[in-house]
Design a protein around this motif. Structure first.
Motif, mmCIF file in Angstrom:
data_model
loop_
_atom_site.group_PDB
_atom_site.id
_atom_site.type_symbol
_atom_site.label_atom_id
_atom_site.label_comp_id
_atom_site.label_asym_id
_atom_site.label_seq_id
_atom_site.Cartn_x
_atom_site.Cartn_y
_atom_site.Cartn_z
ATOM 1 N N THR A 82 0.837 -1.191 0.000
ATOM 2 C CA THR A 82 0.000 0.000 0.000
ATOM 3 C C THR A 82 0.875 1.245 0.000
ATOM 4 N N LYS A 85 -0.442 6.061 4.565
ATOM 5 C CA LYS A 85 -1.782 6.607 4.768
ATOM 6 C C LYS A 85 -2.070 6.696 6.254
ATOM 7 N N LEU A 119 -11.459 11.145 -2.422
ATOM 8 C CA LEU A 119 -12.280 9.976 -2.749
ATOM 9 C C LEU A 119 -13.103 9.549 -1.538
ATOM 10 N N SER A 121 -14.601 6.103 0.254
ATOM 11 C CA SER A 121 -14.427 4.663 0.300
ATOM 12 C C SER A 121 -15.647 4.080 1.001
ATOM 13 N N MET A 130 -11.188 10.242 1.819
ATOM 14 C CA MET A 130 -9.735 10.136 1.759
ATOM 15 C C MET A 130 -9.176 11.157 0.780
ATOM 16 N N VAL A 132 -6.087 12.207 -1.450
ATOM 17 C CA VAL A 132 -4.952 11.537 -2.093
ATOM 18 C C VAL A 132 -3.972 12.598 -2.589
ATOM 19 N N ARG A 174 -8.597 1.523 -3.205
ATOM 20 C CA ARG A 174 -8.076 2.880 -2.997
ATOM 21 C C ARG A 174 -6.684 3.030 -3.609
ATOM 22 N N ASN A 175 -5.864 1.996 -3.473
ATOM 23 C CA ASN A 175 -4.522 2.036 -4.059
ATOM 24 C C ASN A 175 -4.588 2.100 -5.582
ATOM 25 N N SER A 177 -7.090 3.217 -7.435
ATOM 26 C CA SER A 177 -7.593 4.544 -7.807
ATOM 27 C C SER A 177 -6.480 5.578 -7.731
#
Length: 189
Positions: A82, A85, A119, A121, A130, A132, A174-175, A177
């Motif tokens: 990952t 975060k 984003l 989730s 989140m 990014v 998420r990763n 994206s």
């Protein structure tokens, strides 16, 4: 340039009839939410309590490499690759949180942090906002983190982003994206 939302609606938001706690742990609270929709239909939804604290994910670039971490994820019960975060602390701006997480998790700070996108989730069941970021112009700096064990730091060639996107073991949404957002960011430079 102004961006017009693709999906707008004039639908009325359902009326919340009641909210009750149905389970609570040290970390999570599950709520039962009774709703009435504009057509009169009633339903009960369940959600994780909306704590309204957002999180950050940072894609650090150093010497033409992405820096990732491998850490234990209890959901799939395995170690996952990952990006750094974490949760935004109360009163902290997301960009400040991003730089703090870099220092805690990979031992670097960043002179340049650029927002990629915000984003959600799992919005059907939780708040999950989140932010990014991409971090560049890194410098050594370490802060004490809250991880239960040292994180394994992985340097991955920036030129091999497509291989990472195609890797079936790199499957957390998420990763993925964030990596697609990074590709777009790099192509625009």
């Amino acid at each position: 340039m102004s961006i017009t939302p693709l999906f707008t609606t004039s639908k009325q938001v359902p009326e919340i009839l009641s909210i009750s706690t149905i389970a609570k742990t040290r970390i999570f609270e599950v709520q039962s939410v009774d709703l009435r929709f504009s057509n009169g239909q009633e339903r009960t939804y369940e959600r994780l309590t909306p704590q309204r604290r957002s999180s950050v994910m940072v894609l650090p670039i150093h010497n033409d490499h992405l820096i990732l971490v491998r850490e234990y994820a209890v959901g799939p019960e395995r170690y996952e690759l990952t990006f750094p975060k974490g949760i935004v602390d109360n009163g902290e701006e997301p960009i400040v949180s991003a730089n703090r997480e870099l220092q805690e998790e990979i031992g670097f700070g960043a002179n340049r942090i650029s927002p990629l996108r915000t984003l959600y989730s799992g919005p059907s069941h939780m708040y999950g906002l989140m932010h990014v970021f991409v971090a560049q112009d890194l410098y050594p700096s370490r802060l004490e983190g809250d991880e239960p064990e040292p994180l394994e730091i992985i340097y991955y060639p920036l030129a091999d982003i497509d291989k990472l996107l195609a890797d079936p073991n790199f499957a957390e949404a998420r990763n993925l994206s964030a990596l697609f957002l990074l590709k777009e960011f790099l192509n625009a430079q």
